[in-house]
Scaffold this active site. Structure first.
Site, short mmCIF file in Angstrom:
data_model
loop_
_atom_site.label_atom_id
_atom_site.label_comp_id
_atom_site.label_asym_id
_atom_site.label_seq_id
_atom_site.Cartn_x
_atom_site.Cartn_y
_atom_site.Cartn_z
N TYR A 176 0.87 -1.18 0.00
CA TYR A 176 0.00 0.00 0.00
C TYR A 176 0.90 1.23 0.00
O TYR A 176 1.43 1.65 1.03
CB TYR A 176 -0.92 -0.02 1.22
CG TYR A 176 -1.85 1.18 1.32
CD1 TYR A 176 -2.39 1.77 0.19
CD2 TYR A 176 -2.18 1.72 2.56
CE1 TYR A 176 -3.24 2.86 0.28
CE2 TYR A 176 -3.04 2.81 2.66
CZ TYR A 176 -3.56 3.38 1.52
OH TYR A 176 -4.39 4.47 1.60
N ASP A 215 -2.42 -1.31 -4.01
CA ASP A 215 -2.73 0.07 -4.36
C ASP A 215 -1.40 0.81 -4.41
O ASP A 215 -0.82 1.14 -3.37
CB ASP A 215 -3.66 0.67 -3.31
CG ASP A 215 -4.01 2.13 -3.58
OD1 ASP A 215 -3.44 2.70 -4.53
OD2 ASP A 215 -4.84 2.68 -2.84
#
Length: 328
Positions: A176, A215
């Site tokens: 992330y 992400d």
């Protein structure tokens, strides 16, 4: 098996999706045109989903002799669990499931079927809730697991954001990546992160191939967001971030490949993130921020790389899936 590590705080995404009418382009084409170019296409065989709630039922293929990875920014795990999170997870039945932006500081029970997913590793910030947090659920026991980025000058700020699983044939890096922040207040820190991330991935890749999933908080090309012309100074689409991502993919002796774009080189209007503001989902005004990146030398093992466009409603992101041949 469970491991806990600390995560860093990150403010809510500010990705520059402007209210309808404030942008000079009224359509959702990434190039701002009224229709795709001759080379680009919308994959018109089926309409692009714009549902705002998770469908009541989902069904996905499970191929024999393959390993399926699923990655999903859940934008708050506890909230997602109340909004049909399990509908997707049970339908996908991935072998390895990585979640980002869990926003929890303790393990959450009942997220997955522990009889299926015997192995799990949590990354979060102890003592308070943050905006980061990652967790990996796996049906397969890795050789080893590590947390954070050892290559960062301040590894503590990377805790809760990177979980690396080592298998016989490859490394799986669940990630992330931090946001550059409102008004780009953390852009310098993001550039430092990118440099550390590249060094880390290349160190791993020198030993065995990698899958980098999650992400990654960057839209690589103008085709990867609905309104590139008005977002050039927006976190995730700055020249600096895009240049860094390009360098990570192509700047080393061994290349890395954005698998979804490899298999869909000219496809328009397929995004993984839709702001809750301004009816962005229903208008298909989004960003492609979530990726499965692989070492180029194992690209021949990739069977499928897809965006689950219809699995929207439990988060402001949709899941992404990678399927590879052979055992890990």
């Amino acid at each position: 098996m469970t491991r806990k590590h600390q995560s860093t705080d990150i403010s809510e995404k500010t990705l520059g999706l402007e209210e309808e009418g404030s942008n000079s382009h009224s359509d959702s084409s990434p190039e701002g045109s009224t229709r795709p170019t001759k080379k680009a296409k919308k994959e018109e065989s089926t309409p692009i989903p714009t549902n705002t709630k998770m469908p009541e039922s989902l069904s996905f293929e499970k191929r024999e002799g393959t390993i399926k990875f699923a990655s999903w920014n859940v934008s708050g795990l506890k909230a997602a669990l109340k909004k049909s999170f399990r509908t997707y997870v049970e339908a996908e039945d991935a072998d390895i499931l990585c979640l980002q932006e869990t926003k929890v500081n303790t393990e959450v029970e009942g997220v997955v079927d522990h009889k299926k997913y015997k192995y799990r590793w949590w990354g979060f910030e102890d003592g308070k809730k943050g905006y980061a947090g990652t967790v990996v659920f796996s049906k397969i026991n890795p050789i080893s697991v590590s947390f954070g980025l050892s290559t960062h000058p301040n590894p503590k700020v990377t805790e809760g954001r990177v979980i690396t699983l080592e298998f016989e044939t490859l490394y799986y890096v669940a990630c992330y990546v931090p946001n550059a922040g409102e008004k780009l207040v953390r852009l310098k820190e993001k550039i430092i992160w990118d440099e550390a991330m590249e060094k880390y991935l290349r160190q791993l890749d020198a030993k065995k191939p990698i899958i980098w999933a999650g992400d990654l908080n960057v839209a690589h090309k103008p085709i990867d967001l609905a309104r590139p012309d008005t977002n050039k100074k927006t976190p995730g689409f700055t020249p600096e971030e895009r240049k860094d991502f390009e360098r990570i993919l192509n700047g080393g002796k061994n290349k890395f490949v954005d698998t979804w774009r490899h298999f869909h080189p000219d496809t328009l209007c397929h995004y993984t993130y839709f702001s809750y503001r301004f009816q962005c989902r229903s208008k298909n005004l989004g960003w492609r921020l979530d990726y499965h990146v692989v070492s180029e030398r194992i690209l021949n093992r990739v069977v499928e790389s897809e965006i689950r466009l219809n699995a929207y409603g439990a988060s402001d992101h949709v899941p992404i899936v990678l399927v590879i041949n052979d055992d890990l």
